[in-house]
Design a protein around this motif. Sequence first.
Motif, mmCIF file in Angstrom:
data_model
loop_
_atom_site.group_PDB
_atom_site.id
_atom_site.type_symbol
_atom_site.label_atom_id
_atom_site.label_comp_id
_atom_site.label_asym_id
_atom_site.label_seq_id
_atom_site.Cartn_x
_atom_site.Cartn_y
_atom_site.Cartn_z
ATOM 1 N N SER A 91 0.821 -1.226 0.000
ATOM 2 C CA SER A 91 0.000 0.000 0.000
ATOM 3 C C SER A 91 0.847 1.265 0.000
ATOM 4 O O SER A 91 0.559 2.219 -0.715
ATOM 5 C CB SER A 91 -0.918 0.027 1.218
ATOM 6 N N GLY A 92 1.905 1.261 0.812
ATOM 7 C CA GLY A 92 2.730 2.460 0.948
ATOM 8 C C GLY A 92 3.572 2.751 -0.291
ATOM 9 O O GLY A 92 4.092 3.858 -0.444
ATOM 10 N N HIS A 93 3.703 1.790 -1.175
ATOM 11 C CA HIS A 93 4.568 1.984 -2.345
ATOM 12 C C HIS A 93 3.812 2.417 -3.601
ATOM 13 O O HIS A 93 4.417 2.892 -4.547
ATOM 14 C CB HIS A 93 5.302 0.681 -2.687
ATOM 15 N N ILE A 94 2.497 2.173 -3.626
ATOM 16 C CA ILE A 94 1.814 2.343 -4.917
ATOM 17 C C ILE A 94 1.058 3.653 -5.079
ATOM 18 O O ILE A 94 0.666 3.991 -6.179
ATOM 19 C CB ILE A 94 0.843 1.172 -5.198
ATOM 20 N N ARG A 95 0.854 4.405 -3.998
ATOM 21 C CA ARG A 95 0.007 5.595 -4.124
ATOM 22 C C ARG A 95 0.820 6.859 -4.364
ATOM 23 O O ARG A 95 0.587 7.877 -3.734
ATOM 24 C CB ARG A 95 -0.848 5.785 -2.877
ATOM 25 N N THR A 96 1.794 6.780 -5.236
ATOM 26 C CA THR A 96 2.574 7.971 -5.550
ATOM 27 C C THR A 96 2.240 8.407 -6.976
ATOM 28 O O THR A 96 1.718 7.614 -7.771
ATOM 29 C CB THR A 96 4.084 7.666 -5.478
ATOM 30 N N ALA A 97 2.570 9.673 -7.286
ATOM 31 C CA ALA A 97 2.301 10.175 -8.628
ATOM 32 C C ALA A 97 3.105 9.364 -9.647
ATOM 33 O O ALA A 97 2.627 9.050 -10.740
ATOM 34 C CB ALA A 97 2.674 11.647 -8.702
ATOM 35 N N GLU A 98 4.320 8.988 -9.255
ATOM 36 C CA GLU A 98 5.166 8.218 -10.178
ATOM 37 C C GLU A 98 4.506 6.872 -10.496
ATOM 38 O O GLU A 98 4.432 6.451 -11.646
ATOM 39 C CB GLU A 98 6.547 7.985 -9.545
ATOM 40 N N MET A 99 3.981 6.194 -9.461
ATOM 41 C CA MET A 99 3.345 4.895 -9.700
ATOM 42 C C MET A 99 2.049 5.048 -10.489
ATOM 43 O O MET A 99 1.634 4.128 -11.173
ATOM 44 C CB MET A 99 3.085 4.165 -8.373
ATOM 45 N N GLY A 100 1.428 6.218 -10.399
ATOM 46 C CA GLY A 100 0.247 6.482 -11.224
ATOM 47 C C GLY A 100 0.625 6.449 -12.698
ATOM 48 O O GLY A 100 -0.073 5.853 -13.530
ATOM 49 N N LEU A 101 1.749 7.051 -13.023
ATOM 50 C CA LEU A 101 2.203 7.076 -14.417
ATOM 51 C C LEU A 101 2.640 5.685 -14.872
ATOM 52 O O LEU A 101 2.369 5.265 -16.001
ATOM 53 C CB LEU A 101 3.349 8.088 -14.593
ATOM 54 N N VAL A 102 3.298 4.940 -13.970
ATOM 55 C CA VAL A 102 3.718 3.566 -14.295
ATOM 56 C C VAL A 102 2.477 2.690 -14.537
ATOM 57 O O VAL A 102 2.402 1.935 -15.512
ATOM 58 C CB VAL A 102 4.595 2.981 -13.147
ATOM 59 N N ALA A 103 1.489 2.840 -13.639
ATOM 60 C CA ALA A 103 0.249 2.057 -13.777
ATOM 61 C C ALA A 103 -0.437 2.387 -15.095
ATOM 62 O O ALA A 103 -0.932 1.502 -15.803
ATOM 63 C CB ALA A 103 -0.685 2.363 -12.611
ATOM 64 N N SER A 104 -0.449 3.669 -15.434
ATOM 65 C CA SER A 104 -1.088 4.092 -16.672
ATOM 66 C C SER A 104 -0.393 3.432 -17.868
ATOM 67 O O SER A 104 -1.044 2.996 -18.821
ATOM 68 C CB SER A 104 -1.026 5.619 -16.754
ATOM 69 N N LYS A 105 0.922 3.318 -17.803
ATOM 70 C CA LYS A 105 1.681 2.685 -18.901
ATOM 71 C C LYS A 105 1.326 1.214 -19.054
ATOM 72 O O LYS A 105 0.984 0.751 -20.133
ATOM 73 C CB LYS A 105 3.189 2.794 -18.621
ATOM 74 N N VAL A 106 1.424 0.457 -17.940
ATOM 75 C CA VAL A 106 1.153 -0.983 -18.067
ATOM 76 C C VAL A 106 -0.326 -1.244 -18.354
ATOM 77 O O VAL A 106 -0.681 -2.285 -18.927
ATOM 78 C CB VAL A 106 1.606 -1.811 -16.827
ATOM 79 N N SER A 107 -1.188 -0.274 -18.011
ATOM 80 C CA SER A 107 -2.624 -0.500 -18.226
ATOM 81 C C SER A 107 -2.985 -0.473 -19.709
ATOM 82 O O SER A 107 -4.088 -0.854 -20.077
ATOM 83 C CB SER A 107 -3.452 0.549 -17.475
ATOM 84 N N ALA A 108 -2.054 -0.037 -20.548
ATOM 85 C CA ALA A 108 -2.332 -0.035 -21.995
ATOM 86 C C ALA A 108 -2.018 -1.396 -22.616
ATOM 87 O O ALA A 108 -2.353 -1.640 -23.780
ATOM 88 C CB ALA A 108 -1.519 1.066 -22.670
ATOM 89 N N LEU A 109 -1.379 -2.306 -21.855
ATOM 90 C CA LEU A 109 -0.994 -3.607 -22.406
ATOM 91 C C LEU A 109 -2.201 -4.551 -22.444
ATOM 92 O O LEU A 109 -2.867 -4.741 -21.420
ATOM 93 C CB LEU A 109 0.125 -4.246 -21.563
ATOM 94 N N PRO A 110 -2.468 -5.185 -23.608
ATOM 95 C CA PRO A 110 -3.635 -6.056 -23.731
ATOM 96 C C PRO A 110 -3.667 -7.169 -22.683
ATOM 97 O O PRO A 110 -4.712 -7.443 -22.080
ATOM 98 C CB PRO A 110 -3.501 -6.666 -25.136
#
Length: 225
Positions: free
Chosen positions: A86-105
Amino acid sequence: MKLAIVTIDGPSGSGKSTISRKLAARLGFTYLDTGAMYRAVGLAAQRSGIGLGDNRAVAAVFDRFDLELLPGNGDSRVILNGEDISGHIRTAEMGLVASKVSALPLVRERLGQLQRNLGRRGRVVCEGRDMGTVVFPDAAHKFYLDATAEIRARRRTEQLREKGGKADYEIILAQIQKRDHDDSNRAIAPLKPADDACVIDSSALDIDEVVSLMMKTITAVNTSS
Ligand code: DC
């Protein structure tokens, strides 16, 4: 018969998480934070050094992907393979990382399956980008929560400053605009309102006003059907 599912989609910073949690509590439903699931994949991919745009390589993340979402005081607690991340994923940087991997089919397919499993018994408020359009097209109640990028950036800046952190409005605005652009323009399941969603612009509304508006809409639909 439509599933007792409420979907809340919308861009980052629109207040979806707080509103979804409050609405779920009012309805006595559980709350599913699907953004946290994409963030967990992003963290796992980043830790294994996989290229964040590599659909084939990301399969390795799912070789061992035991994800639990537990209710917390505020945001849900996220446990991945036994570790509280929980403490590692709620950062702005992880938001951008999540957005990137979320485009993968592959990522969308695997998380979509998990989300359908979690929602199949109903009585759940599901928050994300494609809940009403792709994952739960038969949901009984669909909302799309919006606000201007400037207002979302201002709210986020204030939140961070209240928590005692440093926050630069211009940087936050640029991050929000980048995520809006990437989430809305990807090929699969782009961010957009479902045709049958109730669109709420929260630019001039506070959290409780939005929750009340949603409750009224849900009650009106339930009474008329
Ligand atoms: O809601 P959030 O900021 O925690 O989501 C992080 C990213 O995950 C978001 O920029 C896009 C992606 N996401 C998605 O593609 N589909 C969802 N249902 C939820 C999140």
